[in-house]
Design a protein around this motif. Sequence first.
Motif, mmCIF file in Angstrom:
data_model
loop_
_atom_site.group_PDB
_atom_site.id
_atom_site.type_symbol
_atom_site.label_atom_id
_atom_site.label_comp_id
_atom_site.label_asym_id
_atom_site.label_seq_id
_atom_site.Cartn_x
_atom_site.Cartn_y
_atom_site.Cartn_z
ATOM 1 N N TYR A 137 -1.724 -4.970 -5.483
ATOM 2 C CA TYR A 137 -1.010 -4.072 -4.552
ATOM 3 C C TYR A 137 -1.610 -4.124 -3.147
ATOM 4 N N GLU A 141 0.848 -1.204 0.000
ATOM 5 C CA GLU A 141 0.000 0.000 0.000
ATOM 6 C C GLU A 141 0.881 1.251 0.000
ATOM 7 N N ASN A 142 1.956 1.233 0.788
ATOM 8 C CA ASN A 142 2.794 2.438 0.920
ATOM 9 C C ASN A 142 3.788 2.608 -0.215
ATOM 10 N N ASN A 143 4.088 1.514 -0.945
ATOM 11 C CA ASN A 143 5.105 1.608 -2.005
ATOM 12 C C ASN A 143 4.524 1.305 -3.377
ATOM 13 N N ARG A 144 3.209 1.512 -3.504
ATOM 14 C CA ARG A 144 2.483 1.156 -4.724
ATOM 15 C C ARG A 144 3.205 1.683 -5.969
ATOM 16 N N HIS A 145 3.747 2.896 -5.884
ATOM 17 C CA HIS A 145 4.259 3.545 -7.108
ATOM 18 C C HIS A 145 5.646 3.096 -7.499
ATOM 19 N N ASN A 146 6.367 2.435 -6.567
ATOM 20 C CA ASN A 146 7.698 1.998 -7.045
ATOM 21 C C ASN A 146 7.888 0.497 -6.943
ATOM 22 N N THR A 203 7.413 -2.727 -8.996
ATOM 23 C CA THR A 203 7.118 -3.151 -10.376
ATOM 24 C C THR A 203 6.627 -4.595 -10.374
ATOM 25 N N ASP A 217 -4.497 -3.939 -2.281
ATOM 26 C CA ASP A 217 -5.498 -2.871 -2.157
ATOM 27 C C ASP A 217 -6.725 -3.418 -1.421
#
Length: 308
Positions: A226, A118-123, A125, A228
Amino acid sequence: VTQSPVWRAISPAQHDQTLFEERHLRYIHPLGKGNFGSVELCRYDPLGDNTGELVAVKKLQPNKQSTLEDFKKEVKTLSILHCDYIVKYRGVCYSTGRLSMSLVMEYLPNGSLIGYMENNRHNVTPRRMLLFASQICKGMEYLQTLRYVHRDLAARNILVASESLVKIADFGLTKVIPCDKEYYRVTQPGESPIFWYAPESINESRFSHKSDVWSFGVVLHELFCYCDTNSNPKRLCMQEIGHNVQSPSISMQLANILKNNWRLPAPPNCQPKVYNLMKQCWVYNFEERPCFSDLGNQIETIMQDERE
Ligand SMILES: Cc1cnc(Nc2cc(F)c(C3CCN(C)CC3)c(F)c2)nc1Nc1ccc(F)c(N2CCCS2(=O)=O)c1
């Protein structure tokens, strides 16, 4: 004085690295609650100068399901597991006077996979998710060599050691398969995580390496969603079941939709090869599901293609 009987009785403990003395175990803060107990961050600081090691300490909370016996089995299980992809056992702490005991484990600062994703969703891969999946697979392969079934494989029970290493934790439901059988039959199901359960586990309380494979497929789904909360397995299954929570029971309705070949939907933007892996884990007939070494090989192959 050190030769007197009393000191002899005490001194061996100091040399036994797996015996933690309660007076040196400094409580720092809570880490979370599992189905069988609570886990706290402590510093084991025998020198009293804050140079001691941070440890995660699981305390037994005797409730209707768990007893001291179950907890001792969990301690015994973890103490004999030596694998890079399984949280490390450090020892036990017997509290003076009171009957209870605590399980001391290595402390992994990044917490559970759920919070991390949840906290590192954007990095994170897809390649990194496959790396995590292959590590969980290797941990499960190791467990299988010792005839252990985990029975509670879920993202909430996976801990993040670093950005490139995850470990399986929480062996509260783990059982050893008897030598003359290929499965473990549970008598008292207790609080069951049925949305991670294979059909035969829901219907017959039958647990095997192949039912762990089913749960691994659900962990893959959690990873590629992720973790979610809007797409967690329980929510997606309940949406499909509809919310008539009366009769038949939720587990009966879940067993029905699985029998009718409903499965968790493909996570958004999930490569077909990865969703295909999940589907293999969710084949109704457990004999047709892949084993963890097959899954590991398939994941490595997809990771290769990812690299090219
Ligand atoms: C053995 C072990 C080693 N390291 C760690 N590190 C760790 C570090 C953290 F920052 C956190 C969180 C991160 C998020 N913020 C908000 C609170 C602290 C965290 F949750 C864990 N945790 C371990 N165990 C553990 C802890 C807590 C648990 F709820 C469960 N369980 C999971 C379901 C059954 S369970 O009870 O086993 C196991």
